[in-house]
Scaffold this motif. Structure first.
Motif: not given
Length: 167
Positions: A127-152
Motif C-alpha cells: 500500500v505504498g512506501g518511501t523513496a523508491l517505493y513511494k507509490n508502490a502497490s501490489g500484493g499476493g499470498t502470505l505463507d507462515c508457520a509459527e510455534d505459538l508457545a515461543t512466538g518464533l
C-alpha cells in the motif's frame, strides 16, 4: 506578498523536480518474494476490536530488495483452535533505507504437532512506501508457520510489486 511569491516558486520547483525524477524512472510490475524469520509477541492491543493482538518483528531476504528487516502488528481473534489475523500491518525496511508498507490478513490453523500453526488463506497488499517505493502497490499470498508457545516462526510473501524504478 513577497512570501507568497517565494512559496509559489518553491512549490513549482518542487513539482518540477518530482516530475523530472518520475520521467527518469519507469513504472515496473515485477514478481516479489520475501522470506524471513519472525518473532510474534501476543497480548493486549487497544487498537483491535478484540482488544488482543500481536507485535511482529523479524528479518528476511529477497532477490528484488535484498536483505531487510520488518516490524508490524495485527489483531487476533481466537476461535479455538483457529486464530484469525486481521488489520495486519508491516513496514519492511531495506538496507538502502527504503520502506515498503504492507497490510495483511489470514488464519492460523494448527498442524497437529504441539503448538505449531501455519497460515491458511493469508494475503498481503502493498500500500505504498518511501523513496523508491513511494507509490508502490501490489500484493499476493502470505505463507507462515509459527510455534505459538515461543512466538518464533517463518514468513513468506509471494506476489507482485509495481513501483517507479530508475532507468
Amino acid at each position: 506578498m513577497q512570501n507568497t511569491i517565494w512559496r509559489l516558486m518553491a512549490g513549482t520547483a518542487l513539482s518540477l523536480v518530482t516530475l523530472a525524477s518520475q520521467a527518469a524512472s519507469t513504472y515496473k510490475t515485477v514478481p516479489v518474494e520475501i522470506t524471513g524469520v519472525v518473532k510474534e509477541t501476543a497480548g493486549p492491543a487497544l487498537r483491535c476490536p478484540t482488544k488482543f493482538g500481536g507485535t511482529v518483528t523479524g528479518y528476511g531476504d529477497s532477490e528484488l530488495i535484498g536483505r531487510n528487516v520488518f516490524v508490524g502488528g495485527d489483531c487476533i481473534k481466537a476461535s479455538y483452535p483457529i486464530f484469525e489475523s486481521s488489520r495486519g500491518q508491516l513496514i519492511i525496511l531495506t538496507t538502502g533505507g527504503d520502506q515498503i508498507f504492507v497490510t495483511y490478513s489470514g488464519q492460523m490453523v494448527p498442524t497437529g504437532d504441539g503448538a505449531n500453526y501455519v497460515c491458511s488463506g493469508g494475503t498481503f497488499q502493498i500500500v505504498g512506501g518511501t523513496a523508491l517505493y513511494k507509490n508502490a502497490s501490489g500484493g499476493g499470498t502470505l505463507d507462515c508457520a509459527e510455534d505459538l508457545a515461543t512466538g518464533l516462526g517463518t514468513l513468506k510473501l509471494t506476489g507482485r510489486i509495481s513501483y517507479f524504478a530508475p532507468r
